[in-house]
Design an enzyme around this catalytic site. Sequence first.
Site, PDB file in Angstrom:
ATOM      1  N   GLY A   1       0.826  -1.206   0.000  1.00 42.40           N
ATOM      2  CA  GLY A   1       0.000   0.000   0.000  1.00 42.40           C
ATOM      3  C   GLY A   1       0.852   1.244   0.000  1.00 42.40           C
ATOM      4  O   GLY A   1       2.056   1.184  -0.261  1.00 42.40           O
ATOM      5  N   ASN A   2       0.240   2.372   0.259  1.00 43.80           N
ATOM      6  CA  ASN A   2       0.999   3.618   0.324  1.00 43.80           C
ATOM      7  C   ASN A   2       0.390   4.520   1.401  1.00 43.80           C
ATOM      8  O   ASN A   2      -0.611   4.175   2.013  1.00 43.80           O
ATOM      9  CB  ASN A   2       1.046   4.306  -1.043  1.00 43.80           C
ATOM     10  CG  ASN A   2      -0.333   4.643  -1.537  1.00 43.80           C
ATOM     11  OD1 ASN A   2      -1.005   5.489  -0.985  1.00 43.80           O
ATOM     12  ND2 ASN A   2      -0.784   3.939  -2.583  1.00 43.80           N
ATOM     13  N   ARG A   3       1.021   5.663   1.609  1.00 46.86           N
ATOM     14  CA  ARG A   3       0.671   6.481   2.759  1.00 46.86           C
ATOM     15  C   ARG A   3      -0.413   7.526   2.475  1.00 46.86           C
ATOM     16  O   ARG A   3      -0.638   8.413   3.287  1.00 46.86           O
ATOM     17  CB  ARG A   3       1.940   7.186   3.265  1.00 46.86           C
ATOM     18  CG  ARG A   3       2.926   6.206   3.903  1.00 46.86           C
ATOM     19  CD  ARG A   3       4.328   6.795   3.958  1.00 46.86           C
ATOM     20  NE  ARG A   3       4.353   8.091   4.601  1.00 46.86           N
ATOM     21  CZ  ARG A   3       4.463   8.303   5.903  1.00 46.86           C
ATOM     22  NH1 ARG A   3       4.561   7.272   6.717  1.00 46.86           N
ATOM     23  NH2 ARG A   3       4.493   9.514   6.392  1.00 46.86           N
TER      24      ARG A   3
END
Length: 418
Positions: free
Chosen positions: A211-213
């Site tokens: 995923g990412n932030r």
Amino acid sequence: MRVVLGVSGGIAAYKACSVLRLLTEAGHEVTVVPTRAALRFVGAPTWEALSGRPVSAEVWDDVPQVPHVRLGQQADLVLVAPATADLLARAAHGLADDLLTSTLLTARCPVVLAPAMHTEMWTHPATVDNVRTLRDRGVHVIEPASGRLTGADTGPGRLPEPEEIVEAALAAVGRSPAPTGATGDVDLAGRHVVVTAGGTREPLDPVRFLGNRSSGKQGYAVAAEAARRGARVTLVSANAQLAAPAGCDVVDVQTALDLERAVTGLVQEGDVDAVVMAAAVADFRPAHYAEAKIKKTHGAGDESAPTIELVRNPDILAGLVRRRDETGGRDPYLVGFAAETGDGTGDVLSLARAKLERKGCDLLVANEVGADKTFGQDHTTVHLLDPGADEDEVVTVGPATKAHVAEAIWDHVAPLLP
Ligand code: C5P
């Protein structure tokens, strides 16, 4: 403006006190009409003190003034917040068994209902039918937010924040609360815009993902601002843990491929005026999905670590640009976002300019990101780049709230829509 604020009997009735405050502070004359059940949550003296006007739930008070007809006839706006499942049902069926439902029958002004109830009640076919009936008759039914309900449960059914309710209600009567920096009009009325927000998750196994932030805050602000300006908004939300903005239809997605399907499906329906790709879409996904959780060890002494093979995800924005060139159909205005950290090959602006050329979209919103910049924060600085503009025509916005950046984006885009 003369406003009737209806309040029906749900725990969210306490939030209607803030809705009332916002309306009176903006100079509107507000008469509160609670239902009998609402008065069990918040008493008449509270409504009277906050509105400065007498309050009744009954048609039998003050009879010579014929309030059950007069209030609705004279109102410029009837707003009901919260609207319970029972209130929606009574309104849909034209019942007039108290002052609020009588007022709804006599009102010829815009009527805005802000439902709040448990998810099971909101999704029950009876409520779904009632909402459809009301919308077909031109009543504005605001989508409830998702989030914490009474007790420990969560889901769609939460009353949106008072500010959002007031914005949606004023938009329905063609008035803007005109926050600082906004153009102040409903310049997206009649438009359908699609906004993507959040960050995709690419599953590795049933419990893990890449995923990412991205928090989704910027995309949600862009969607909320478009709704405030009168647009029909579809918010394609990838894993954002945020309450749905008032007036937006939310489509939840998880992966880049889900997001691509949702966005291209909407665009193919042919009535989309603009797509704002604020979501952080994973460029790669695991080539293989493990049906069972990947184990740490595969036997005694086996300390090896697995290698994750990745494959490329489609570039959704570039695909929209390509398909637009191919079909020549209704041309959605395409906005891309660039999250750049800057590197040895260039600063944020030059990397963004190169990206704008590569993607071929109509506007690129570039922001500088880093561990403590932009992601999850409420403030950001962005540069708006469009293909025709010279270096010195790049518009820089910020440091500013993401809501203010959203205003600047629509200020730029709205006049350019055909
Ligand atoms: O190339 P990069 O990921 O930096 O570009 C960011 C822009 O492209 C964003 O608007 C993002 O939503 C979009 N994007 C996309 N499909 C991808 C990756 C990014 O549409 N696979």
